[in-house]
Design a protein around this motif. Structure first.
Motif, mmCIF file in Angstrom:
data_model
loop_
_atom_site.group_PDB
_atom_site.id
_atom_site.type_symbol
_atom_site.label_atom_id
_atom_site.label_comp_id
_atom_site.label_asym_id
_atom_site.label_seq_id
_atom_site.Cartn_x
_atom_site.Cartn_y
_atom_site.Cartn_z
ATOM 1 N N VAL A 1 0.911 -1.367 -0.045
ATOM 2 C CA VAL A 1 -0.008 -0.268 -0.025
ATOM 3 C C VAL A 1 1.006 1.102 -0.087
ATOM 4 C CG1 VAL A 1 -1.904 1.308 1.271
ATOM 5 C CG2 VAL A 1 -1.829 -1.153 1.056
ATOM 6 N N GLU A 2 1.893 1.157 0.766
ATOM 7 C CA GLU A 2 2.899 2.280 0.818
ATOM 8 C C GLU A 2 3.325 2.566 -0.424
ATOM 9 O OE1 GLU A 2 6.288 1.620 3.441
ATOM 10 O OE2 GLU A 2 4.661 1.163 5.164
ATOM 11 N N LEU A 3 3.643 1.620 -1.430
ATOM 12 C CA LEU A 3 4.175 1.778 -3.080
ATOM 13 C C LEU A 3 3.087 2.285 -3.816
ATOM 14 C CD1 LEU A 3 6.713 -1.195 -2.881
ATOM 15 C CD2 LEU A 3 7.080 1.191 -2.165
ATOM 16 N N GLY A 4 2.033 2.243 -3.224
ATOM 17 C CA GLY A 4 0.822 2.874 -4.259
ATOM 18 C C GLY A 4 -0.204 1.701 -4.616
ATOM 19 N N ILE A 5 -0.189 0.753 -4.194
ATOM 20 C CA ILE A 5 -1.076 -0.218 -4.589
ATOM 21 C C ILE A 5 -2.398 -0.050 -3.978
ATOM 22 C CG2 ILE A 5 -1.677 -2.763 -5.012
ATOM 23 C CD1 ILE A 5 1.091 -3.205 -5.353
ATOM 24 N N PRO A 6 -3.489 0.321 -4.363
ATOM 25 C CA PRO A 6 -4.888 0.416 -3.717
ATOM 26 C C PRO A 6 -5.006 -0.588 -2.727
ATOM 27 C CG PRO A 6 -5.198 0.778 -6.106
ATOM 28 C CD PRO A 6 -3.777 0.127 -5.859
ATOM 29 N N GLU A 7 -5.499 0.008 -1.315
ATOM 30 C CA GLU A 7 -5.735 -0.660 -0.484
ATOM 31 C C GLU A 7 -6.639 -2.003 -0.802
ATOM 32 O OE1 GLU A 7 -6.087 1.531 2.982
ATOM 33 O OE2 GLU A 7 -6.246 -0.341 4.161
ATOM 34 N N SER A 8 -7.496 -1.654 -1.802
ATOM 35 C CA SER A 8 -8.679 -2.564 -2.046
ATOM 36 C C SER A 8 -8.110 -3.486 -2.883
ATOM 37 C CB SER A 8 -9.888 -1.905 -2.888
ATOM 38 O OG SER A 8 -9.351 -1.166 -3.705
ATOM 39 N N ASN A 9 -6.923 -3.268 -3.339
ATOM 40 C CA ASN A 9 -6.136 -4.399 -4.227
ATOM 41 C C ASN A 9 -5.146 -5.320 -3.712
ATOM 42 O OD1 ASN A 9 -7.757 -3.102 -6.326
ATOM 43 N ND2 ASN A 9 -5.967 -2.760 -7.629
ATOM 44 N N VAL A 10 -5.228 -5.179 -2.211
ATOM 45 C CA VAL A 10 -4.394 -5.696 -1.360
ATOM 46 C C VAL A 10 -5.141 -6.553 -0.695
ATOM 47 C CG1 VAL A 10 -2.402 -5.623 0.401
ATOM 48 C CG2 VAL A 10 -2.575 -4.001 -1.369
ATOM 49 N N ILE A 11 -4.792 -8.251 -0.681
ATOM 50 C CA ILE A 11 -5.637 -8.962 -0.116
ATOM 51 C C ILE A 11 -4.841 -9.879 0.737
ATOM 52 C CG2 ILE A 11 -5.854 -10.622 -1.887
ATOM 53 C CD1 ILE A 11 -8.854 -10.397 -1.509
ATOM 54 N N VAL A 12 -5.153 -9.692 1.988
ATOM 55 C CA VAL A 12 -4.378 -10.598 3.171
ATOM 56 C C VAL A 12 -5.258 -11.546 3.638
ATOM 57 C CG1 VAL A 12 -3.136 -10.579 5.345
ATOM 58 C CG2 VAL A 12 -2.796 -8.676 3.793
ATOM 59 N N VAL A 13 -4.952 -12.843 3.390
ATOM 60 C CA VAL A 13 -5.788 -14.018 3.791
ATOM 61 C C VAL A 13 -4.797 -15.083 4.407
ATOM 62 C CG1 VAL A 13 -7.665 -13.710 1.992
ATOM 63 C CG2 VAL A 13 -5.873 -15.390 1.672
ATOM 64 N N GLU A 14 -5.524 -16.120 5.245
ATOM 65 C CA GLU A 14 -4.631 -17.097 5.864
ATOM 66 C C GLU A 14 -5.418 -18.394 5.142
ATOM 67 O OE1 GLU A 14 -3.702 -16.944 10.033
ATOM 68 O OE2 GLU A 14 -5.531 -15.604 10.204
ATOM 69 N N ASN A 15 -4.593 -19.383 5.443
ATOM 70 C CA ASN A 15 -4.998 -20.651 4.584
ATOM 71 C C ASN A 15 -6.501 -20.940 4.743
ATOM 72 O OD1 ASN A 15 -2.183 -21.280 4.727
ATOM 73 N ND2 ASN A 15 -2.254 -22.271 6.564
ATOM 74 N N GLY A 16 -6.934 -21.654 3.426
ATOM 75 C CA GLY A 16 -8.274 -21.947 3.301
ATOM 76 C C GLY A 16 -9.354 -20.706 2.871
ATOM 77 N N GLN A 17 -8.716 -19.596 2.853
ATOM 78 C CA GLN A 17 -9.642 -18.728 2.281
ATOM 79 C C GLN A 17 -9.445 -18.429 0.756
ATOM 80 O OE1 GLN A 17 -12.103 -16.460 3.435
ATOM 81 N NE2 GLN A 17 -12.145 -16.150 1.022
ATOM 82 N N VAL B 1 -9.390 -16.996 -3.062
ATOM 83 C CA VAL B 1 -9.390 -15.839 -3.500
ATOM 84 C C VAL B 1 -9.505 -15.852 -5.248
ATOM 85 C CG1 VAL B 1 -7.986 -13.915 -4.163
ATOM 86 C CG2 VAL B 1 -7.653 -14.734 -1.848
ATOM 87 N N GLU B 2 -10.429 -15.108 -5.789
ATOM 88 C CA GLU B 2 -10.812 -15.280 -7.096
ATOM 89 C C GLU B 2 -10.226 -14.109 -8.007
ATOM 90 O OE1 GLU B 2 -14.786 -17.584 -6.110
ATOM 91 O OE2 GLU B 2 -15.168 -15.802 -7.201
ATOM 92 N N LEU B 3 -9.848 -14.195 -9.011
ATOM 93 C CA LEU B 3 -9.440 -13.331 -10.048
ATOM 94 C C LEU B 3 -10.159 -13.605 -11.263
ATOM 95 C CD1 LEU B 3 -7.152 -11.213 -11.109
ATOM 96 C CD2 LEU B 3 -5.936 -13.027 -11.857
ATOM 97 N N SER B 4 -11.175 -12.657 -11.542
ATOM 98 C CA SER B 4 -12.064 -12.680 -12.927
ATOM 99 C C SER B 4 -12.181 -11.220 -13.194
ATOM 100 C CB SER B 4 -13.161 -13.337 -12.563
ATOM 101 O OG SER B 4 -14.005 -12.865 -11.928
ATOM 102 N N GLY B 5 -12.231 -11.115 -14.583
ATOM 103 C CA GLY B 5 -12.731 -9.786 -15.214
ATOM 104 C C GLY B 5 -11.438 -8.763 -14.647
ATOM 105 N N GLY B 6 -10.238 -9.307 -14.478
ATOM 106 C CA GLY B 6 -9.254 -8.112 -14.008
ATOM 107 C C GLY B 6 -9.395 -7.699 -12.561
ATOM 108 N N LYS B 7 -10.411 -8.341 -11.916
ATOM 109 C CA LYS B 7 -10.810 -7.950 -10.606
ATOM 110 C C LYS B 7 -10.388 -9.157 -9.590
ATOM 111 C CE LYS B 7 -13.531 -3.742 -10.880
ATOM 112 N NZ LYS B 7 -13.570 -3.805 -12.489
ATOM 113 N N ILE B 8 -10.370 -8.771 -8.193
ATOM 114 C CA ILE B 8 -9.942 -9.909 -7.225
ATOM 115 C C ILE B 8 -10.896 -9.584 -6.147
ATOM 116 C CG2 ILE B 8 -8.084 -8.562 -5.805
ATOM 117 C CD1 ILE B 8 -6.370 -11.059 -6.256
ATOM 118 N N LYS B 9 -11.385 -11.138 -5.808
ATOM 119 C CA LYS B 9 -12.483 -11.044 -4.581
ATOM 120 C C LYS B 9 -12.240 -12.310 -3.689
ATOM 121 C CE LYS B 9 -16.838 -12.285 -6.692
ATOM 122 N NZ LYS B 9 -17.257 -13.475 -6.804
#
Ligand SMILES: [Zn+2]
Ligand SMILES: [Zn+2]
Length: 548
Positions: free
Chosen positions: A404-420, A422-430
């Motif tokens: 985030v400090e380097l300019g990646i928008p907070e909403s584009n940084v995803i911190v998860v633990e094992n078992g969660q 993450v999906e990448l589709s349409g150039g977006k992540i959720k």
């Protein structure tokens, strides 16, 4: 290029912990697995040999797994392969040294070697594995032949940076492939996964070069044998010890089968250059003069079953510690191991050895990028999204904050633990679904049969001991046929126990003969409450009940 479909990123291990790394990528019913490692047990995981990822998700979809890619030969990345191959049959892709180390491992676990379909890839290769086009590129770490991965699917391009550091003077003279990172960057990276191990460490991780002078000093000052403990898979370190041995006129011997096997394969494949004149067998080394010898062994984490662990306890079979030995622990404590290592160091000192470890001299440098290197990676790759991997939650969070400090928008940084997922589709992540991502404990031959309840029981036994009561009652009237027999172990001193036993007997008799009981549990409770009143401790109380 327009993005099509959905790529699932499935963290099965290594996120929220140090060890047992395993990530799966799923695109249109095809799954690519990256790494299959183990984790060493924490102090409170009693009797556990090691832990493997819970990959139930892969077991359910075993026929969809199209490949297993291994980034490098460390145990936290290859250690669980033979388990995985029991459930999943898919080709393995690895660079020559990594493949060699996998073969060593599989050979040790009879049966799994024949099931393995091993493919050698070279850093720089691009391989199509089902729907995944994988670019393998060289990265520096503490073992040669490590690779990062560019994984291309119609849903986008992911860069998977496993363990890495940006070392300009690595032991093998082969720096990270920055050009490939730049090329991937140019193609547009949708998601970067990166090593978070040292995200709390400012600056740069020192080059492996700094170890040379530290070893020089140790070898110069040591009056007797030098015993160096490290991981059997820390091939770069083994090279440095061999170099120091050659320079200082000592012969090097390897103790422990994992060390011997790994060195053999790494030498055969040309990743270790040790002249025949330097390497001797352990038996030969033990016949030589002390100041002519360096012994390499395992046990830098103080593991009781390792050679250093046994040397510290005076229980090593082949050789014992001598008072003029210099023991070097050439590794950094894995979180949770600090206490064990500290105890081991104290025991070694007590037995007269000189002990050198990383806070005394630079006999170890990390194989993982510090903050400035992590930033450099993010700035080269310029990912749209960022997912920190390989670390405890606090390290993942810190790494996310760096992005985030380097300019990646907070909403584009995803911190998860094992078992969660993450999906990448349409150039977006959720965030996607949640799947199992816990621990599977391996205890000798039994895999997964041990759970936390059993470990809690072991902990209780270790802390408070056991109280065994044998009760025989008359099957007709339910009264005691004779005095209950009582044995205690590890609870209180035998004298103290002896003093309590009459009262315990009394309580059992009043419960049983009073008729106010249904089963053993009522006896257990009566005894437990008395023992707690007397000692404020809760031993395990076991009652065996027979009817006569
Ligand atoms: Zn590693
Ligand atoms: Zn690792």
């Amino acid at each position: 290029m327009s993005k099509q479909g959905k790529l699932k990123i499935i963290p099965l291990g290594g996120l929220g912990e140090v060890g047992k790394n395993m990530t799966a990528y799923e695109f249109k019913n095809q799954i690519l697995v990256v790494d299959a490692g183990i984790m060493f047990p924490r102090n409170d995981m009693l009797g556990i040999d090691y832990i493997i990822p819970d990959y139930e998700y892969l077991r359910q979809k075993a026929h969809q797994v199209v490949g297993i890619v291994i980034t490098h030969g460390h145990e936290d990345h290859i250690g669980a392969i033979h388990h995985l191959l029991n459930d999943v049959s898919a080709p393995i892709y690895a660079t020559p040294l990594t493949r060699g180390l996998i073969e060593v491992k599989l050979a040790r676990h009879n049966g799994s070697a024949s099931k393995a379909m091993l493919n050698t890839v070279q850093a720089g290769d691009t391989v199509e594995i089902g729907a995944f086009k994988v670019d393998f590129f060289h990265i520096c770490h503490s073992i040669p032949d490590s690779v990062g991965l560019g994984i291309t699917t119609p849903a986008g391009l992911v860069v998977h940076m496993s363990d890495f550091k940006f070392d300009h003077t690595p032991v093998d003279g082969w720096p990270t492939d920055y050009a490939k990172l730049a090329e991937l960057s140019k193609r547009g990276v949708d998601l970067l996964l990166s090593d978070s191990t040292n995200s709390e460490r400012p600056g740069w991780t020192p080059s492996e070069m700094v170890i040379g002078p530290a070893f020089d000093k140790v070898f110069t000052e040591a009056k007797g044998r030098v015993i160096i403990a490290t991981f059997a898979s820390l091939i770069s370190r083994i090279q440095q010890v061999a170099d120091a041995a050659a320079k200082h006129g000592r012969k090097m011997a390897l103790a422990g089968s994992s060390m011997v096997d790994n060195v053999k394969i790494a030498r055969k494949l040309g990743y270790l250059e040790i002249p025949d004149t330097v390497l001797v067998s352990l038996d030969q080394a033990l016949q030589m003069q002390d100041h002519k010898v360096v012994l390499m062994c395992t046990g830098s984490q103080g593991e009781p079953s390792s050679i250093v662990g046994r040397l510290s306890a005076g229980t090593n079979r082949q050789f014992d510690l001598k008072s003029n030995d210099t023991v070097v622990l050439s590794s950094h404590p894995i979180p949770g191991n600090e206490e064990t290592i500290s105890n081991t160091i104290n025991r070694l000192l007590r037995r007269g050895a000189i002990v050198i470890y990383d806070s005394l001299a630079p006999v170890h440098v990390s194989g993982h990028a510090s903050q400035e290197e992590q930033k450099l990676l993010i700035n080269i790759v310029k990912p749209k999204h960022f997912l920190p991997i390989h670390g405890e939650l606090r390290q993942l969070k810190r790494h996310g904050a760096i992005a985030v400090e380097l300019g990646i928008p907070e909403s584009n940084v995803i911190v998860v633990e094992n078992g969660q997922v993450v999906e990448l589709s349409g150039g977006k992540i959720k965030l996607g679904e949640r799947i199992p991502g816990g621990y599977v404990f391996v205890d000798g031959q039994s895999i997964g049969d041990i759970d936390y309840d059993i470990m809690r029981e072991r902990g209780k036994l270790a802390r408070n001991g056991i109280f065994l009561i044998d009760v025989t009652v008359d099957k007709l009237n339910g009264r005691l046929l004779h005095d209950p027999e009582i044995i205690t172990r590890g609870f209180v001193s035998p004298e103290d126990a002896e003093e309590m036993i009459p009262e315990v007997r009394q309580r059992i008799m009043s419960v049983v003969n009073g008729g106010g009981w249904d089963n053993e549990k009522d006896i257990v409770n009566a005894v437990k409450s008395y023992l707690y009143e007397e000692t404020k401790r809760r031993p395990m109380v076991l009652v065996t009940l027979s009817k006569g």
